[in-house]
Design a protein around this motif. Structure first.
Motif, short mmCIF file in Angstrom:
data_model
loop_
_atom_site.label_atom_id
_atom_site.label_comp_id
_atom_site.label_asym_id
_atom_site.label_seq_id
_atom_site.Cartn_x
_atom_site.Cartn_y
_atom_site.Cartn_z
N CYS A 33 0.84 -1.20 0.00
CA CYS A 33 0.00 0.00 0.00
C CYS A 33 0.88 1.25 0.00
N CYS A 36 0.24 2.79 3.85
CA CYS A 36 0.54 2.14 5.13
C CYS A 36 1.45 0.92 4.99
N CYS A 47 -4.24 0.02 -0.08
CA CYS A 47 -5.00 -1.11 0.45
C CYS A 47 -6.45 -0.66 0.60
N CYS A 50 -7.16 1.95 3.41
CA CYS A 50 -6.71 3.32 3.13
C CYS A 50 -7.56 3.94 2.02
ZN ZN Z 1 -3.02 1.10 3.41
#
Ligand code: ZN
Length: 259
Positions: A33, A36, A47, A50
């Protein structure tokens, strides 16, 4: 290697080989991601958790400032901000609301030297700004002062504009406007202080008129906060002879937004 080169040249085998190469890269460096670092299925993506935190800006919105409306106010209805303080540009559009996740992405884009982030942001911008793209337009990234560009070696607005250009076919010209005055960082300044700080920071380049050739300009920036920067760039473009000017940013501050 002789055999390898022969295989790559053969059309039938090139595609499977490329797929194998991509698979090998994914195994060695599994995509994560952009925000993160959680594992994701494809590169240049967020992801799901997020992505859900991003707030895309879509209709209904103010046709001038691109601010989202809670409910449709009917065709052509302007936001109170656009009526109270009409901007010097024609239309502004942004892909997402500047919230925590957008701030994290822009922070990485600015300082983190992550070109894949520009690809992610530009894809959302290409979609959100679709009414702006056209063969009569040129993309102009907000320039950094020479010394800041030298220190950072990277202008995030230029990266966004270049990637956006590949997606939309609209050419980029980073030379139309120059940043003559070195300004303080806008972060932490009040609305009035921002306007004073940025006023006169930009000038049309000496060759602007001949380079512009009557085209419509789309200013590209990562974030629009109070709009002081893009308004100052708009004024420089107008001084250089541009008549139609739009603004495209990845994110914009939406006052009163819960995000
Ligand atoms: Zn993420």
């Amino acid at each position: 290697m002789e055999t390898g080169a022969g295989l790559v040249k053969s059309g039938a085998l090139a595609a499977p080989l490329r797929r194998f190469g991509a698979l090998l890269l994914d195994t060695l460096y599994p995509p994560v991601c952009l925000s993160c670092d959680a594992p994701v299925a494809t590169a240049d993506a967020l992801c799901t958790a997020c992505f859900m935190k991003l707030r895309a800006i879509s209709a209904p919105m103010c046709p001038v400032l691109g601010l989202p409306f809670e409910v449709s106010l009917g065709p052509g209805a302007l936001s109170a901000e656009a009526i109270a303080d009409p901007p010097p540009f024609d239309r502004a559009r942004a892909a997402v609301v500047y919230n925590d996740i957008a701030r994290a992405l822009v922070g990485k884009l600015k300082y983190g030297d992550r070109p894949e982030l520009a690809r992610f942001c530009a894809r959302l911008m290409a979609q959100a700004g679709r009414e702006l793209w056209g063969p009569d337009a040129v993309l102009v990234p907000v320039p950094l002062h020479r010394s800041r560009q030298f220190a950072r070696r990277y202008n995030q607005s230029t990266e966004l504009a270049r990637t956006l250009s590949r997606l939309t076919g609209v050419p980029v010209d980073p030379q139309l406007v120059i940043r003559g005055k070195k300004t303080k960082q806008q972060v932490g300044l009040s609305r009035d202080a921002r306007q004073r700080n940025i006023a006169g920071a930009f000038q049309p380049s000496a060759a602007m008129r001949s380079r512009l050739r009557g085209r419509r300009v789309i200013i590209v920036d990562d974030v629009v906060t109070t709009g002081a920067t893009v308004k100052a760039v708009t004024r420089a473009l107008k001084a250089g002879g541009a008549e139609r000017i739009d603004v495209m940013s990845f994110a914009r501050v939406v006052v009163g937004s819960d995000a």
